[in-house]
Design a protein around this motif. Sequence first.
Motif, PDB file in Angstrom:
ATOM      1  N   TYR A  12     -32.639  11.783  48.514  1.00 19.14           N
ATOM      2  CA  TYR A  12     -31.723  11.719  46.808  1.00 19.14           C
ATOM      3  C   TYR A  12     -31.760  10.484  46.184  1.00 19.14           C
ATOM      4  CZ  TYR A  12     -30.513  16.433  48.030  1.00 19.14           C
ATOM      5  OH  TYR A  12     -30.769  17.462  48.542  1.00 19.14           O
ATOM      6  N   GLY A  13     -31.871   9.146  47.394  1.00 26.86           N
ATOM      7  CA  GLY A  13     -31.752   7.987  46.720  1.00 26.86           C
ATOM      8  C   GLY A  13     -32.044   6.481  48.183  1.00 26.86           C
ATOM      9  N   LYS A  14     -31.440   5.472  47.617  1.00 24.19           N
ATOM     10  CA  LYS A  14     -30.967   4.740  48.645  1.00 24.19           C
ATOM     11  C   LYS A  14     -29.437   5.012  49.409  1.00 24.19           C
ATOM     12  CE  LYS A  14     -29.794  -0.516  48.794  1.00 24.19           C
ATOM     13  NZ  LYS A  14     -29.786  -0.851  48.589  1.00 24.19           N
ATOM     14  N   VAL A  15     -29.636   5.852  50.752  1.00 29.93           N
ATOM     15  CA  VAL A  15     -28.344   5.554  51.389  1.00 29.93           C
ATOM     16  C   VAL A  15     -27.755   4.359  52.431  1.00 29.93           C
ATOM     17  CG1 VAL A  15     -27.379   7.405  52.959  1.00 29.93           C
ATOM     18  CG2 VAL A  15     -29.180   7.990  51.586  1.00 29.93           C
ATOM     19  N   LEU A  16     -26.511   4.580  52.174  1.00 30.58           N
ATOM     20  CA  LEU A  16     -26.616   3.221  53.591  1.00 30.58           C
ATOM     21  C   LEU A  16     -25.354   3.941  54.417  1.00 30.58           C
ATOM     22  CD1 LEU A  16     -25.389  -0.003  50.599  1.00 30.58           C
ATOM     23  CD2 LEU A  16     -26.902   0.462  52.287  1.00 30.58           C
ATOM     24  N   LYS A  17     -25.032   3.631  55.505  1.00 32.30           N
ATOM     25  CA  LYS A  17     -24.352   3.906  56.444  1.00 32.30           C
ATOM     26  C   LYS A  17     -22.852   3.529  56.519  1.00 32.30           C
ATOM     27  CE  LYS A  17     -24.258   7.588  60.141  1.00 32.30           C
ATOM     28  NZ  LYS A  17     -23.470   7.397  61.237  1.00 32.30           N
ATOM     29  N   ASP A  18     -21.743   3.737  56.779  1.00 37.05           N
ATOM     30  CA  ASP A  18     -21.044   2.716  57.238  1.00 37.05           C
ATOM     31  C   ASP A  18     -20.372   1.568  55.995  1.00 37.05           C
ATOM     32  OD1 ASP A  18     -20.131   4.931  59.059  1.00 37.05           O
ATOM     33  OD2 ASP A  18     -21.367   3.980  60.645  1.00 37.05           O
ATOM     34  N   GLU A  19     -20.940   2.191  54.759  1.00 40.84           N
ATOM     35  CA  GLU A  19     -20.331   0.780  53.974  1.00 40.84           C
ATOM     36  C   GLU A  19     -19.357   0.578  53.976  1.00 40.84           C
ATOM     37  OE1 GLU A  19     -22.959  -0.988  53.561  1.00 40.84           O
ATOM     38  OE2 GLU A  19     -22.296  -2.015  51.203  1.00 40.84           O
ATOM     39  N   TYR A  35     -20.756   7.757  54.075  1.00 42.29           N
ATOM     40  CA  TYR A  35     -22.501   7.011  53.259  1.00 42.29           C
ATOM     41  C   TYR A  35     -22.303   7.066  52.173  1.00 42.29           C
ATOM     42  CZ  TYR A  35     -23.626  10.336  57.215  1.00 42.29           C
ATOM     43  OH  TYR A  35     -23.623  10.397  58.622  1.00 42.29           O
ATOM     44  N   LEU A  36     -22.810   5.966  51.012  1.00 41.52           N
ATOM     45  CA  LEU A  36     -22.731   5.442  50.046  1.00 41.52           C
ATOM     46  C   LEU A  36     -24.033   5.832  49.194  1.00 41.52           C
ATOM     47  CD1 LEU A  36     -20.567   2.731  49.098  1.00 41.52           C
ATOM     48  CD2 LEU A  36     -23.364   2.900  48.163  1.00 41.52           C
ATOM     49  N   VAL A  37     -24.316   6.797  47.894  1.00 44.71           N
ATOM     50  CA  VAL A  37     -25.400   6.770  48.245  1.00 44.71           C
ATOM     51  C   VAL A  37     -26.116   6.053  46.252  1.00 44.71           C
ATOM     52  CG1 VAL A  37     -27.072   9.005  47.295  1.00 44.71           C
ATOM     53  CG2 VAL A  37     -26.013   9.090  49.089  1.00 44.71           C
ATOM     54  N   TYR A  38     -27.084   5.569  46.251  1.00 38.45           N
ATOM     55  CA  TYR A  38     -27.220   5.011  45.373  1.00 38.45           C
ATOM     56  C   TYR A  38     -28.208   6.196  44.520  1.00 38.45           C
ATOM     57  CZ  TYR A  38     -25.661   0.563  45.040  1.00 38.45           C
ATOM     58  OH  TYR A  38     -24.700  -0.945  45.432  1.00 38.45           O
ATOM     59  N   PRO A  39     -27.857   7.284  44.097  1.00 40.11           N
ATOM     60  CA  PRO A  39     -28.973   8.344  42.798  1.00 40.11           C
ATOM     61  C   PRO A  39     -30.305   7.549  43.106  1.00 40.11           C
ATOM     62  CG  PRO A  39     -26.940   8.899  42.883  1.00 40.11           C
ATOM     63  CD  PRO A  39     -27.639   7.230  43.374  1.00 40.11           C
ATOM     64  N   ALA A  40     -31.276   8.184  42.804  1.00 43.07           N
ATOM     65  CA  ALA A  40     -33.199   7.211  42.487  1.00 43.07           C
ATOM     66  C   ALA A  40     -33.284   7.368  41.184  1.00 43.07           C
ATOM     67  CB  ALA A  40     -34.169   7.931  43.145  1.00 43.07           C
ATOM     68  N   SER A  41     -32.655   8.764  40.658  1.00 44.39           N
ATOM     69  CA  SER A  41     -32.784   8.546  38.995  1.00 44.39           C
ATOM     70  C   SER A  41     -31.283  10.114  38.773  1.00 44.39           C
ATOM     71  CB  SER A  41     -34.385   9.507  38.893  1.00 44.39           C
ATOM     72  OG  SER A  41     -33.585  11.139  39.306  1.00 44.39           O
ATOM     73  N   MET A  42     -31.460  10.281  37.413  1.00 46.08           N
ATOM     74  CA  MET A  42     -30.157  11.085  37.350  1.00 46.08           C
ATOM     75  C   MET A  42     -30.722  12.469  37.744  1.00 46.08           C
ATOM     76  SD  MET A  42     -29.079  11.107  33.260  1.00 46.08           S
ATOM     77  CE  MET A  42     -28.831   9.788  32.694  1.00 46.08           C
ATOM     78  N   ASP A  43     -31.840  12.964  37.300  1.00 43.09           N
ATOM     79  CA  ASP A  43     -32.360  14.095  37.441  1.00 43.09           C
ATOM     80  C   ASP A  43     -32.282  14.239  39.428  1.00 43.09           C
ATOM     81  OD1 ASP A  43     -33.055  14.956  35.777  1.00 43.09           O
ATOM     82  OD2 ASP A  43     -35.231  14.761  36.528  1.00 43.09           O
ATOM     83  N   TYR A 156     -22.019  13.457  28.649  1.00 44.86           N
ATOM     84  CA  TYR A 156     -23.228  14.089  28.943  1.00 44.86           C
ATOM     85  C   TYR A 156     -22.713  14.137  30.441  1.00 44.86           C
ATOM     86  CZ  TYR A 156     -25.754  13.447  24.373  1.00 44.86           C
ATOM     87  OH  TYR A 156     -26.077  13.682  23.585  1.00 44.86           O
ATOM     88  N   PHE A 157     -22.900  15.262  31.294  1.00 47.33           N
ATOM     89  CA  PHE A 157     -22.510  14.698  32.115  1.00 47.33           C
ATOM     90  C   PHE A 157     -23.123  15.882  33.185  1.00 47.33           C
ATOM     91  CE2 PHE A 157     -19.404  17.942  30.124  1.00 47.33           C
ATOM     92  CZ  PHE A 157     -19.150  19.152  30.786  1.00 47.33           C
ATOM     93  N   ILE A 158     -23.011  15.646  34.699  1.00 47.37           N
ATOM     94  CA  ILE A 158     -23.028  16.307  35.343  1.00 47.37           C
ATOM     95  C   ILE A 158     -22.323  17.465  36.218  1.00 47.37           C
ATOM     96  CG2 ILE A 158     -24.166  16.691  37.852  1.00 47.37           C
ATOM     97  CD1 ILE A 158     -26.389  14.327  37.431  1.00 47.37           C
ATOM     98  N   ASN A 159     -22.382  18.932  36.104  1.00 53.21           N
ATOM     99  CA  ASN A 159     -21.300  19.852  36.730  1.00 53.21           C
ATOM    100  C   ASN A 159     -21.409  19.605  38.454  1.00 53.21           C
ATOM    101  OD1 ASN A 159     -22.723  22.115  37.339  1.00 53.21           O
ATOM    102  ND2 ASN A 159     -21.693  23.108  35.970  1.00 53.21           N
ATOM    103  N   ASN A 160     -20.467  20.075  38.390  1.00 54.63           N
ATOM    104  CA  ASN A 160     -20.167  21.031  39.881  1.00 54.63           C
ATOM    105  C   ASN A 160     -21.018  21.584  40.243  1.00 54.63           C
ATOM    106  OD1 ASN A 160     -17.612  19.727  40.411  1.00 54.63           O
ATOM    107  ND2 ASN A 160     -16.585  21.551  39.534  1.00 54.63           N
ATOM    108  N   ARG A 161     -21.498  22.563  39.618  1.00 53.87           N
ATOM    109  CA  ARG A 161     -22.961  23.058  40.165  1.00 53.87           C
ATOM    110  C   ARG A 161     -24.819  22.238  40.104  1.00 53.87           C
ATOM    111  NH1 ARG A 161     -19.661  26.772  37.793  1.00 53.87           N
ATOM    112  NH2 ARG A 161     -20.696  26.683  36.099  1.00 53.87           N
ATOM    113  N   GLY A 162     -24.076  21.018  39.446  1.00 57.66           N
ATOM    114  CA  GLY A 162     -25.566  20.109  39.922  1.00 57.66           C
ATOM    115  C   GLY A 162     -26.068  20.717  37.829  1.00 57.66           C
TER     116      GLY A 162
END
Length: 306
Positions: A12-19, A35-43, A156-162
């Motif tokens: 889903y994107g760039k992931v860092l562990k124990d950040e 875990y810390l994630v920078y999503p690769a895109s909105m999708d 505009y938003f993403i709901n809890n079901r994605g």
Amino acid sequence: MKTDIFDNLKSYGKVLKDEPMSNYTSFKTGGCADYLVYPASMDKCAELIEYLNKSECGYTVLGGCTNLVVGDMGIRGVVIIISDLTEGFNEIKVVDENTIYAGAGVKKSEFINFTAENCFDGMHFMVGIPGCIGGGIIMNAGTYMGTFSSVLKKVYFINNRGQSKSKEIDSTMGQYRHLDLEAECAVVTGADFSLPKSDNKDLVIQKINDIIEDRKQKHPWDYPSAGSVFKNPENEASWKLVNDCGLKGYSIGGAQVSEKHTNFIINKGEANSAEIRALVSYIQSQVKIKYGIELHTEIRMIGEFH
Ligand SMILES: Cc1cc2nc3c(=O)[nH]c(=O)nc-3n(C[C@H](O)[C@H](O)[C@H](O)COP(=O)(O)OP(=O)(O)OC[C@H]3O[C@@H](n4cnc5c(N)ncnc54)[C@H](O)[C@@H]3O)c2cc1C
């Protein structure tokens, strides 16, 4: 949490562990996110939310981290950072003569510069507030000049079901540092702002510079903080209540009530989040004893404390 989550998150994107969250928070404190994630895109961000919900993995969505105290034991589960590093979240454009669209990761300072450059007015309440557009929307950030809800048209938003959703905003949805959207929204992705046009760009820019100058005089910019700590109780100013309790300059460890603005707690250099939290509680108890008033925090405490 399943042991293979790191590999799953990587799709889903760039992931860092124990950040360490202290690298992100404006207070410069806070323990590690699992875990810390920078999503690769909105999708990808929407797919990530769907995945995390299905796998019942806890997550926290953050922007500029300028309104937070993150516990020294860190944040369990996944932290998702919505910033201008993700394509789509960094978009900003003129929609029509009264509307600007901005992605949630756009910095407020960039939004202000863009609106001024394009001769829009009405965003001056945002000047000097750090962090991103998404965080400003969720917090309904602002000053005596106005708040996000006064200029928001549609979020505009993403709901809890994605799922991608949008909602028209009216002024009744804006509360004191809260927008009535938080419960149904997992991630703010962007918003349309309704702003009046100005025929005097120089005046718009001059006003911005004056506000920046004024805030520099009043706020302790030279130390890490998260802005105003307490909401103002009705007909009261928190800074005055704190000041009149004799707490100006009062410290617990490296956390100190600012001498410049007594509604700010500053990190003198070596503070941890436990000290900041202890100072918040101490101030609340002193104001309660002296005035019988409960101070409620504007800053948000998240993660695990000792
Ligand atoms: C020096 C200083 C001055 C400040 N002055 C002001 C001021 O004048 N007025 C004011 O209102 N605030 C002020 N603040 C506080 C803070 O900057 C604002 O609340 C800001 O809007 C927070 O934005 P952020 O991106 O940093 O959000 P964060 O701190 O990252 O998050 C704040 C909240 O929003 C949620 N969130 C963030 N982004 C998203 C997203 N995309 N989708 C869903 N949820 C999200 C987080 O979960 C969290 O609950 C100040 C802070 C500092 C350090």
